[in-house]
Design a protein around this motif. Sequence first.
Motif, PDB file in Angstrom:
ATOM      1  N   LEU A  24      30.748  49.635  79.618  1.00  0.00           N
ATOM      2  CA  LEU A  24      29.496  48.998  80.012  1.00  0.00           C
ATOM      3  C   LEU A  24      29.493  48.605  81.480  1.00  0.00           C
ATOM      4  CD1 LEU A  24      28.710  46.721  76.953  1.00  0.00           C
ATOM      5  CD2 LEU A  24      27.682  48.894  77.573  1.00  0.00           C
ATOM      6  N   LYS A  34      25.543  53.959  80.835  1.00  0.00           N
ATOM      7  CA  LYS A  34      25.427  53.626  79.419  1.00  0.00           C
ATOM      8  C   LYS A  34      24.791  52.250  79.240  1.00  0.00           C
ATOM      9  CE  LYS A  34      28.016  53.206  75.164  1.00  0.00           C
ATOM     10  NZ  LYS A  34      29.244  53.535  74.471  1.00  0.00           N
ATOM     11  N   ARG A  37      21.104  52.420  80.075  1.00  0.00           N
ATOM     12  CA  ARG A  37      20.378  53.108  79.007  1.00  0.00           C
ATOM     13  C   ARG A  37      20.135  52.160  77.826  1.00  0.00           C
ATOM     14  NH1 ARG A  37      19.173  58.126  78.236  1.00  0.00           N
ATOM     15  NH2 ARG A  37      20.597  58.831  79.852  1.00  0.00           N
ATOM     16  N   GLN A  38      21.147  51.383  77.448  1.00  0.00           N
ATOM     17  CA  GLN A  38      20.992  50.446  76.336  1.00  0.00           C
ATOM     18  C   GLN A  38      19.936  49.389  76.657  1.00  0.00           C
ATOM     19  OE1 GLN A  38      24.918  48.922  75.505  1.00  0.00           O
ATOM     20  NE2 GLN A  38      25.529  50.761  74.408  1.00  0.00           N
ATOM     21  N   GLU A  41      16.473  51.061  76.439  1.00  0.00           N
ATOM     22  CA  GLU A  41      16.079  51.292  75.044  1.00  0.00           C
ATOM     23  C   GLU A  41      15.635  49.996  74.382  1.00  0.00           C
ATOM     24  OE1 GLU A  41      19.355  53.340  73.219  1.00  0.00           O
ATOM     25  OE2 GLU A  41      18.922  55.196  74.279  1.00  0.00           O
ATOM     26  N   LEU A  42      16.308  48.893  74.680  1.00  0.00           N
ATOM     27  CA  LEU A  42      15.902  47.602  74.120  1.00  0.00           C
ATOM     28  C   LEU A  42      14.539  47.169  74.657  1.00  0.00           C
ATOM     29  CD1 LEU A  42      19.230  45.585  74.085  1.00  0.00           C
ATOM     30  CD2 LEU A  42      17.863  46.279  72.112  1.00  0.00           C
TER      31      LEU A  42
END
Length: 63
Positions: A24, A34, A37-38, A41-42
Amino acid sequence: MLWDCGVSGLSQGYGLCENDTEYLFFDSFHLTEKAHRQIAELIWSGPSNVTARCNLKTLFELK
Protein backbone atom coordinates in the motif's frame (compact mmCIF):
# COMPACT_ATOMS: atom_id res chain seq x y z
CA MET A 1 -1.12 -7.52 2.96
CA LEU A 2 2.16 -5.72 3.46
CA TRP A 3 2.29 -2.00 4.12
CA ASP A 4 5.72 -0.58 3.25
CA CYS A 5 7.52 -1.48 0.01
CA GLY A 6 10.83 0.34 0.51
CA VAL A 7 13.63 -0.61 2.88
CA SER A 8 14.98 2.35 4.75
CA GLY A 9 17.30 3.01 7.65
CA LEU A 10 20.41 5.00 8.39
CA SER A 11 22.76 2.07 8.00
CA GLN A 12 20.81 0.14 5.33
CA GLY A 13 20.24 2.82 2.71
CA TYR A 14 17.17 2.40 0.54
CA GLY A 15 16.02 -0.31 -1.85
CA LEU A 16 13.09 -0.93 -4.16
CA CYS A 17 10.72 -3.85 -3.77
CA GLU A 18 10.36 -6.34 -6.60
CA ASN A 19 6.55 -6.50 -6.59
CA ASP A 20 5.07 -3.15 -5.60
CA THR A 21 1.52 -4.36 -6.39
CA GLU A 22 1.52 -6.20 -3.04
CA TYR A 23 2.07 -3.03 -1.00
CA LEU A 24 0.00 0.00 0.00
CA PHE A 25 2.90 2.36 0.68
CA PHE A 26 6.01 2.87 -1.44
CA ASP A 27 7.67 4.47 1.57
CA SER A 28 6.39 6.13 4.74
CA PHE A 29 4.65 8.93 2.82
CA HIS A 30 3.82 7.84 -0.74
CA LEU A 31 0.95 5.54 -1.67
CA THR A 32 1.36 2.89 -4.35
CA GLU A 33 -0.90 2.51 -7.38
CA LYS A 34 -2.75 -0.27 -5.54
CA ALA A 35 -3.62 2.07 -2.67
CA HIS A 36 -4.81 4.81 -5.05
CA ARG A 37 -6.96 2.26 -6.90
CA GLN A 38 -8.57 1.06 -3.65
CA ILE A 39 -9.35 4.66 -2.63
CA ALA A 40 -10.82 5.43 -6.07
CA GLU A 41 -13.01 2.29 -5.96
CA LEU A 42 -14.31 3.24 -2.51
CA ILE A 43 -15.11 6.79 -3.65
CA TRP A 44 -16.83 5.49 -6.81
CA SER A 45 -18.88 2.60 -5.40
CA GLY A 46 -18.16 2.32 -1.69
CA PRO A 47 -20.82 1.80 0.98
CA SER A 48 -22.43 4.75 2.76
CA ASN A 49 -20.39 4.21 5.92
CA VAL A 50 -17.31 5.12 3.83
CA THR A 51 -18.70 7.76 1.46
CA ALA A 52 -21.16 9.55 3.77
CA ARG A 53 -24.53 9.94 2.04
CA CYS A 54 -23.75 8.45 -1.36
CA ASN A 55 -20.86 7.34 -3.52
CA LEU A 56 -20.00 8.94 -6.88
CA LYS A 57 -21.67 6.21 -8.90
CA THR A 58 -24.98 6.83 -7.12
CA LEU A 59 -24.55 10.60 -7.49
CA PHE A 60 -24.05 10.33 -11.27
CA GLU A 61 -27.08 8.05 -11.57
CA LEU A 62 -29.42 10.61 -9.96
CA LYS A 63 -31.99 12.09 -12.33
